[in-house]
Write an enzyme that holds these catalytic residues in place. Sequence first.
Site, PDB file in Angstrom:
ATOM      1  N   THR A  24     -15.465   2.907  10.948  1.00  0.00           N
ATOM      2  CA  THR A  24     -16.211   3.915  10.266  1.00  0.00           C
ATOM      3  C   THR A  24     -16.084   4.524  11.398  1.00  0.00           C
ATOM      4  OG1 THR A  24     -18.257   2.778  10.115  1.00  0.00           O
ATOM      5  CG2 THR A  24     -16.634   2.848   7.724  1.00  0.00           C
ATOM      6  N   HIS A 119      -4.758  -8.260   5.756  1.00  0.00           N
ATOM      7  CA  HIS A 119      -4.646  -7.513   4.527  1.00  0.00           C
ATOM      8  C   HIS A 119      -3.328  -6.623   4.892  1.00  0.00           C
ATOM      9  CE1 HIS A 119      -8.363  -8.599   2.770  1.00  0.00           C
ATOM     10  NE2 HIS A 119      -7.731  -9.147   2.310  1.00  0.00           N
ATOM     11  N   CYS A 127       9.505  -2.197   0.057  1.00  0.00           N
ATOM     12  CA  CYS A 127       9.809  -2.184  -1.498  1.00  0.00           C
ATOM     13  C   CYS A 127       9.131  -3.355  -2.231  1.00  0.00           C
ATOM     14  CB  CYS A 127      11.634  -1.810  -1.237  1.00  0.00           C
ATOM     15  SG  CYS A 127      11.630  -2.636  -2.971  1.00  0.00           S
ATOM     16  N   CYS A 130      12.877  -5.807  -2.815  1.00  0.00           N
ATOM     17  CA  CYS A 130      13.415  -6.357  -2.348  1.00  0.00           C
ATOM     18  C   CYS A 130      12.944  -6.934  -0.479  1.00  0.00           C
ATOM     19  CB  CYS A 130      14.925  -5.388  -1.478  1.00  0.00           C
ATOM     20  SG  CYS A 130      14.898  -4.020  -0.748  1.00  0.00           S
ATOM     21  N   CYS A 152      13.007   2.827  -3.164  1.00  0.00           N
ATOM     22  CA  CYS A 152      13.329   1.874  -1.722  1.00  0.00           C
ATOM     23  C   CYS A 152      14.710   3.024  -2.300  1.00  0.00           C
ATOM     24  CB  CYS A 152      13.377   0.225  -2.384  1.00  0.00           C
ATOM     25  SG  CYS A 152      14.596  -0.201  -1.506  1.00  0.00           S
ATOM     26  N   CYS A 155      17.537  -0.509  -2.815  1.00  0.00           N
ATOM     27  CA  CYS A 155      17.736  -1.270  -3.962  1.00  0.00           C
ATOM     28  C   CYS A 155      17.308  -0.579  -5.468  1.00  0.00           C
ATOM     29  CB  CYS A 155      16.700  -2.214  -3.748  1.00  0.00           C
ATOM     30  SG  CYS A 155      15.540  -2.573  -4.344  1.00  0.00           S
ATOM     31  N   ASN A 218     -23.323  -6.591  10.335  1.00  0.00           N
ATOM     32  CA  ASN A 218     -23.458  -6.003   9.143  1.00  0.00           C
ATOM     33  C   ASN A 218     -24.568  -5.120   8.621  1.00  0.00           C
ATOM     34  OD1 ASN A 218     -20.645  -5.295   7.496  1.00  0.00           O
ATOM     35  ND2 ASN A 218     -22.015  -5.392   5.965  1.00  0.00           N
ATOM     36  N   ILE A 236     -22.664  -0.915  14.565  1.00  0.00           N
ATOM     37  CA  ILE A 236     -21.187  -2.332  15.310  1.00  0.00           C
ATOM     38  C   ILE A 236     -20.674  -1.408  16.364  1.00  0.00           C
ATOM     39  CG2 ILE A 236     -18.618  -2.770  15.515  1.00  0.00           C
ATOM     40  CD1 ILE A 236     -19.370  -2.940  11.788  1.00  0.00           C
TER      41      ILE A 236
HETATM   42  P1  NAD Z   1     -16.084  -3.387   2.603  1.00  0.00           P
HETATM   43  O1  NAD Z   1     -15.902  -1.938   2.625  1.00  0.00           O
HETATM   44  O2  NAD Z   1     -15.974  -4.120   1.781  1.00  0.00           O
HETATM   45  O3  NAD Z   1     -17.179  -3.452   3.682  1.00  0.00           O
HETATM   46  C1  NAD Z   1     -17.814  -3.063   5.047  1.00  0.00           C
HETATM   47  C2  NAD Z   1     -19.172  -3.365   5.946  1.00  0.00           C
HETATM   48  O4  NAD Z   1     -19.120  -2.957   6.716  1.00  0.00           O
HETATM   49  C3  NAD Z   1     -20.257  -2.690   4.595  1.00  0.00           C
HETATM   50  O5  NAD Z   1     -20.969  -3.793   3.863  1.00  0.00           O
HETATM   51  C4  NAD Z   1     -20.799  -1.305   5.375  1.00  0.00           C
HETATM   52  O6  NAD Z   1     -22.079  -2.459   4.849  1.00  0.00           O
HETATM   53  C5  NAD Z   1     -20.741  -1.898   6.819  1.00  0.00           C
HETATM   54  N1  NAD Z   1     -20.416  -1.188   7.851  1.00  0.00           N
HETATM   55  C6  NAD Z   1     -19.828   0.033   7.791  1.00  0.00           C
HETATM   56  N2  NAD Z   1     -19.656   0.797   9.008  1.00  0.00           N
HETATM   57  C7  NAD Z   1     -20.784  -0.079   9.581  1.00  0.00           C
HETATM   58  C8  NAD Z   1     -21.436   0.391  11.019  1.00  0.00           C
HETATM   59  N3  NAD Z   1     -20.864   1.485  11.759  1.00  0.00           N
HETATM   60  N4  NAD Z   1     -22.117  -0.596  11.585  1.00  0.00           N
HETATM   61  C9  NAD Z   1     -22.154  -1.889  10.912  1.00  0.00           C
HETATM   62  N5  NAD Z   1     -21.979  -2.212   9.414  1.00  0.00           N
HETATM   63  C10 NAD Z   1     -21.102  -0.933   8.700  1.00  0.00           C
HETATM   64  O7  NAD Z   1     -14.827  -4.399   3.747  1.00  0.00           O
HETATM   65  P2  NAD Z   1     -14.034  -5.021   3.990  1.00  0.00           P
HETATM   66  O8  NAD Z   1     -15.057  -6.076   3.472  1.00  0.00           O
HETATM   67  O9  NAD Z   1     -13.148  -4.717   5.038  1.00  0.00           O
HETATM   68  O10 NAD Z   1     -13.230  -5.265   2.548  1.00  0.00           O
HETATM   69  C11 NAD Z   1     -12.544  -4.293   2.275  1.00  0.00           C
HETATM   70  C12 NAD Z   1     -10.626  -4.064   2.280  1.00  0.00           C
HETATM   71  O11 NAD Z   1     -10.740  -2.608   2.071  1.00  0.00           O
HETATM   72  C13 NAD Z   1     -10.383  -4.678   3.328  1.00  0.00           C
HETATM   73  O12 NAD Z   1      -9.394  -6.023   2.188  1.00  0.00           O
HETATM   74  C14 NAD Z   1      -9.765  -3.921   4.057  1.00  0.00           C
HETATM   75  O13 NAD Z   1      -8.514  -4.255   3.825  1.00  0.00           O
HETATM   76  C15 NAD Z   1      -9.170  -2.649   3.159  1.00  0.00           C
HETATM   77  N6  NAD Z   1     -10.134  -1.101   4.101  1.00  0.00           N
HETATM   78  C16 NAD Z   1      -9.366  -1.369   5.149  1.00  0.00           C
HETATM   79  C17 NAD Z   1      -9.892   0.446   5.846  1.00  0.00           C
HETATM   80  C18 NAD Z   1      -9.602   0.160   7.759  1.00  0.00           C
HETATM   81  O14 NAD Z   1      -8.551  -0.658   7.572  1.00  0.00           O
HETATM   82  N7  NAD Z   1     -10.327   0.621   8.104  1.00  0.00           N
HETATM   83  C19 NAD Z   1     -10.939   0.888   4.909  1.00  0.00           C
HETATM   84  C20 NAD Z   1     -10.990   0.755   4.218  1.00  0.00           C
HETATM   85  C21 NAD Z   1     -10.900  -0.510   3.341  1.00  0.00           C
END
Ligand code: NAD
Length: 249
Positions: A24, A119, A127, A130, A152, A155, A218, A236
């Site tokens: 984020t 993920h 695709c 295929c 695709c 196919c 978190n 984070i």
């Molecule tokens: P989620 O959105 O369910 O949870 C994210 C958590 O991170 C939240 O609880 C939030 O409070 C916390 N958070 C956000 N920013 C923060 C920060 N700066 N400091 C501390 N905490 C912070 O995400 P998830 O558990 O990863 O599951 C969501 C699914 O969405 C995953 O499977 C993923 O594949 C996908 N996703 C990926 C991306 C990416 O690749 N960047 C973005 C969005 C969703």
Amino acid sequence: MVGVSRWVAEASRLTVLTGAGISTDSGIPDFRGPQGVWTKNPAAQRMSTLDRYVSDRTVREEAWRNRRTHVAWTAEPNAGHRALVALERAGKLRALVTQNIDELHQRAGSSPDVVIEVHGTMWQAECLACADRQPMRDVLDRVDAGEADPGCRSCGGLLKSATVSFGQSLRPQTWQAALDAAWDCDMFLAVGSSLQVHPVAGLCDAAVAAGARLVIVNAEPTPYDGRADAVLREPISSVLPALVDQALS
Ligand code: NAD
């Protein structure tokens, strides 16, 4: 925090699980946090649900429009991603299991050998019929040129980003690698995940059952906080570098 950095210093096989929260601060919104994509627009979940994507052309067209303009294409890794690179270079990282699809860990310098993308990745298109794969950029060029729902070229099947949607199975080899990393670690650090998506959240259970320390970083509570040895509810991109710096100094 001091206690946790001592644990990191003592650990020799650390497995880290990351979620959308680590990205984020790179400008990519998470799904379930206060500014999350689904928090703001619950209807957006349909694009991540396989049967809706397959059965509804309008959902696919919306998904392709969103992919074209996704912030991840121009996002840069942040200090949180880089802290995990430092952990790897110090020889402490057993594995970096990520739910993220943005490849920011690899862009920060994490070795592809340690990153386990449970993920998948949004940088490839696949695709659904295929399994032919190609760079997402090539498919987005077709969208830019006017194809609203590109198919695709091998196919004729439906194309989707090479990510795991709801209703789609994890790749067995990838999942096994993630499970092995949870079983075979002395500390399991879950960073930036709401720990609501299964089976991935269950890696915390596997690590604890194998005797590892569980630490959660978190901003918001997770269902695993009660089982954790420590919970750091801080941003984070500041707490992770501080933790790693202290542990390695
Ligand atoms: P989620 O959105 O369910 O949870 C994210 C958590 O991170 C939240 O609880 C939030 O409070 C916390 N958070 C956000 N920013 C923060 C920060 N700066 N400091 C501390 N905490 C912070 O995400 P998830 O558990 O990863 O599951 C969501 C699914 O969405 C995953 O499977 C993923 O594949 C996908 N996703 C990926 C991306 C990416 O690749 N960047 C973005 C969005 C969703």
